[in-house]
Scaffold this motif. Sequence first.
Motif, PDB file in Angstrom:
ATOM      1  N   GLU A  38      40.808 -25.282  65.523  1.00 53.42           N
ATOM      2  CA  GLU A  38      42.196 -24.782  65.583  1.00 53.42           C
ATOM      3  C   GLU A  38      42.685 -24.555  67.014  1.00 53.42           C
ATOM      4  N   HIS A  50      35.514 -22.858  63.447  1.00 52.78           N
ATOM      5  CA  HIS A  50      36.891 -22.454  63.113  1.00 52.78           C
ATOM      6  C   HIS A  50      37.782 -22.471  64.371  1.00 52.78           C
ATOM      7  N   HIS A  95      48.529 -17.600  65.799  1.00 57.37           N
ATOM      8  CA  HIS A  95      48.347 -18.427  64.601  1.00 57.37           C
ATOM      9  C   HIS A  95      47.923 -17.525  63.433  1.00 57.37           C
ATOM     10  N   HIS A  96      46.858 -16.765  63.608  1.00 51.59           N
ATOM     11  CA  HIS A  96      46.410 -15.855  62.545  1.00 51.59           C
ATOM     12  C   HIS A  96      47.267 -14.587  62.560  1.00 51.59           C
ATOM     13  N   HIS A 153      51.053 -19.125  60.466  1.00 51.27           N
ATOM     14  CA  HIS A 153      49.712 -19.433  59.980  1.00 51.27           C
ATOM     15  C   HIS A 153      49.713 -20.583  58.974  1.00 51.27           C
ATOM     16  N   GLY A 206      39.992 -24.974  60.619  1.00 49.88           N
ATOM     17  CA  GLY A 206      39.670 -23.672  60.023  1.00 49.88           C
ATOM     18  C   GLY A 206      38.786 -23.861  58.804  1.00 49.88           C
TER      19      GLY A 206
END
Length: 381
Positions: A348, A344, A81-82, A116, A303
């Motif tokens: 997520e 966070h 994701h990041h 993202h 997030g």
Amino acid sequence: MGILLLSFVIFEKNNAMIRLKDLVAVFEQLAPFSLQESYDNSGIQIGHPDKIITRGLVCLDVSPEVLDEAIEQKCDVIISHHPLLFKGLKQINGLTAVDQVVMKAIREDVAIVSVHTNLDHVIEGVNGMLAEKIGLSKLSPLSPATGLLKKLVTFCPPAQAEVVREALFSAGAGQIGDYDCCSYNLDGYGTFRAGAGTNPFVGKKNELHEEAELRIETIFPVYLQQQVMAALINAHPYEEVAYDIYPLDNKFGKAGNGLCGWLKEPLKEEAFLLQLKEILGLPCLRHSERTGKVLHKIAICGGSGGFLLPQVMAAGADAFISAELKHNQFLECKGRLLLIDAGHYETEQFTKELMVDIVNKKMLNFALLISREEKNPVYYL
Ligand SMILES: [Zn+2]
């Protein structure tokens, strides 16, 4: 010979090769990469778009441990994701975790793709998944995106208008909220003179011509421009298609930051907080002073979403779930709404499941594992 050929075709079909770019295209369909924030770097981090991939590992962050897990599990692509890379690397010397991952991933031929803020911004994305887990319905973006819509105007003989409109609608134009096939059509006439090298659909060369035409107006999201234009040029009968494209300031209801939705059954604050702890697997959570209200409308932003507080207030939400919230934001919410900082990672965490679902729906035979190595980097005592 015929039998041999047939078996070869079946073999090819069962072993359809999937390339890295095919995986990217699957995410592009649901969450176009052009929807990402300007600071973001979603997309391929490492790997040639034509690289053949057979097995993927899904995570939120690509740590050296996650990369080792991918290698051990024989995964040739990691979907995170990041993004691994947010800014340019000027030296790659192996002294940071990011460097180590870059060096080893290239050495071991493991591709990395990140999905993202483009996945944050679509209703069916990160927040949609969180909303589903919490049990929210009637979802809409807290802060709908702007600058994502354009208007297309084209001019076409009435007899061909239906074919042109249908082609545009099939390419994704004409969607307004839950309505599709939206267009405005106005009678008029066009003039033109066909030059020497032309082959006009109507009229004669070198003669001024008047033709009854319909002015067709419709709307489309910018990320579909290429396919909408291809559909127009393909379906329109004229050799030279006249069209205008206008940028619009309209809000785009299908994408934006955060989501707002409704609880199926109104809940008291304490009951809601306890339920949320259980859903997210939290040992504790931070929240503002209780307002004493019964909760109906809930705003969420997985997030870091504190920047959305003005939009949360404007939406009249009874509670806002996000993470990395600040002292002054808890003060600001006192007596107005229940502000909840649920972490966070925790807000997520379902994104991993979501990414698996997205890929599995489109690529039935592609094996995907969720990382077992990845843990919440934040600990509670
Ligand atoms: Zn995040």
